[in-house]
Scaffold this motif. Structure first.
Motif, mmCIF file in Angstrom:
data_model
loop_
_atom_site.group_PDB
_atom_site.id
_atom_site.type_symbol
_atom_site.label_atom_id
_atom_site.label_comp_id
_atom_site.label_asym_id
_atom_site.label_seq_id
_atom_site.Cartn_x
_atom_site.Cartn_y
_atom_site.Cartn_z
ATOM 1 N N UNK A 82 4.875 -19.133 -39.086
ATOM 2 C CA UNK A 82 4.230 -17.771 -39.061
ATOM 3 C C UNK A 82 3.428 -17.507 -37.877
ATOM 4 N N UNK A 83 3.900 -16.566 -37.084
ATOM 5 C CA UNK A 83 3.191 -15.982 -35.785
ATOM 6 C C UNK A 83 2.362 -14.628 -36.060
ATOM 7 N N UNK A 84 1.273 -14.867 -35.724
ATOM 8 C CA UNK A 84 0.579 -13.424 -35.916
ATOM 9 C C UNK A 84 0.161 -12.934 -34.707
ATOM 10 N N UNK B 4 6.781 -19.116 -27.476
ATOM 11 C CA UNK B 4 7.187 -19.061 -28.888
ATOM 12 C C UNK B 4 8.575 -18.679 -28.977
ATOM 13 N N UNK B 12 15.233 -22.697 -34.294
ATOM 14 C CA UNK B 12 15.707 -21.683 -35.365
ATOM 15 C C UNK B 12 16.797 -22.351 -36.595
ATOM 16 N N UNK B 17 11.316 -18.532 -39.053
ATOM 17 C CA UNK B 17 10.366 -17.702 -38.556
ATOM 18 C C UNK B 17 10.161 -16.672 -38.781
ATOM 19 N N UNK B 18 8.886 -16.137 -38.747
ATOM 20 C CA UNK B 18 8.298 -14.794 -39.139
ATOM 21 C C UNK B 18 7.233 -14.368 -38.092
ATOM 22 N N UNK B 19 7.181 -13.346 -37.280
ATOM 23 C CA UNK B 19 6.179 -12.763 -36.634
ATOM 24 C C UNK B 19 5.482 -11.632 -37.548
ATOM 25 N N UNK B 67 12.509 -12.874 -32.683
ATOM 26 C CA UNK B 67 12.145 -13.387 -34.103
ATOM 27 C C UNK B 67 12.157 -12.550 -35.122
ATOM 28 N N UNK B 87 -4.577 -13.587 -32.738
ATOM 29 C CA UNK B 87 -3.258 -14.142 -32.699
ATOM 30 C C UNK B 87 -3.509 -15.391 -33.347
ATOM 31 N N UNK B 88 -2.459 -16.016 -33.901
ATOM 32 C CA UNK B 88 -2.522 -17.340 -34.384
ATOM 33 C C UNK B 88 -1.264 -17.587 -35.085
ATOM 34 N N UNK B 89 -1.101 -19.087 -35.180
ATOM 35 C CA UNK B 89 -0.007 -19.522 -35.880
ATOM 36 C C UNK B 89 -0.133 -20.454 -37.019
#
Lengths: 88, 148
Positions: A82-84, B4, B12, B17-19, B67, B87-89
């Motif tokens: 999950x990438x923000x 990323x 994948x 994956x989800x942005x 993505x 931003x963060x993962x």
């Protein structure tokens, strides 16, 4: 007493200026230091999630602007990365 | 961003994956960065969902971002739940638990840590080191041997 408070105010003023100078150096300029304090710090949070916590769910809007889905709908048989982020 | 995308291309087949696009970090009406002006990435902070959707679409089209992509709604529910801004993962495992929690960006945004998590589980994906310009230069023609 007045003299005492003048010293306190002076010391606090010097500390404030020193802190702002350090922040300006870190951020790149006084304008960036102001931007960091005014716009960034109020929105930056460490959060309470930890490794092992249940992943919270949230409703997400698809790129078409109409469809919706939930983050947890995407967590099934495989890990979900999950990438923000934003554009700027 | 390139990191990323590379991780996505490498894993994948193993992970989903989800942005999620969250509120802008450096909009024109807040703390704009010079680099954004230089890169022509100038947007005001969206006030409506339609504006967020428009910026998100600009982003994915401009960078051909591969993505899967979603947008946090105007309640900022995802941002709040994950303390995501700017931003963060995270990696969520199959049981729905947080398996990896990245640090707050920009200073502690480290895609390589997510890669390490995936590599520990599925094996590392190695990439050839980029060739040096000397390696890629065509061979120089040798001087002709002097006539005898």
């Amino acid at each position: 007493m007045n003299r005492f408070w003048r010293w306190v105010a002076g010391i606090l003023g010097v500390l404030f200026l020193a802190a702002f100078a350090v922040l300006s150096f870190i951020a790149g300029s006084p304008k960036d230091a102001y931007g960091m304090v005014r716009y960034a710090l109020p929105h930056m949070h460490r959060g309470t999630l930890k490794v092992g916590s249940d992943a919270p769910d949230a409703r997400i809007v698809a790129l078409d602007g109409v469809s919706r889905f939930h983050i947890r709908e995407r967590t099934h048989e495989r890990p979900l990365v999950l990438v923000f982020g934003s554009f700027t | 961003m390139g990191d990323i995308v590379q991780i996505y291309e490498d894993y994948q087949g193993r992970a989903d994956f989800l942005t999620v696009y969250v509120r802008e970090a450096h909009p024109t009406d807040e703390w704009q960065m010079k680099s954004n002006v230089k890169d022509d990435v100038c947007y005001a902070q969206p006030k409506t969902l339609a504006q967020r959707v428009a910026i998100a679409n600009d982003f994915t089209k401009r960078f051909k971002f591969p993505l899967p992509f979603g947008i946090d709604d105007m309640s900022n529910a995802a941002n709040d739940a994950y303390a995501a801004w700017p931003e963060r993962i995270y990696i969520i495992d199959e049981s729905g638990r947080i398996a990896y929690r990245g640090g707050m960006g920009p200073f502690n945004y480290k895609p390589e840590e997510a890669r390490e998590w995936l590599a520990a589980r599925y094996g590392a994906v190695k990439h050839d080191a980029p060739k040096s310009p000397a390696d890629e230069a065509p061979p120089r023609p040798r001087p002709a041997a002097p006539a005898k």
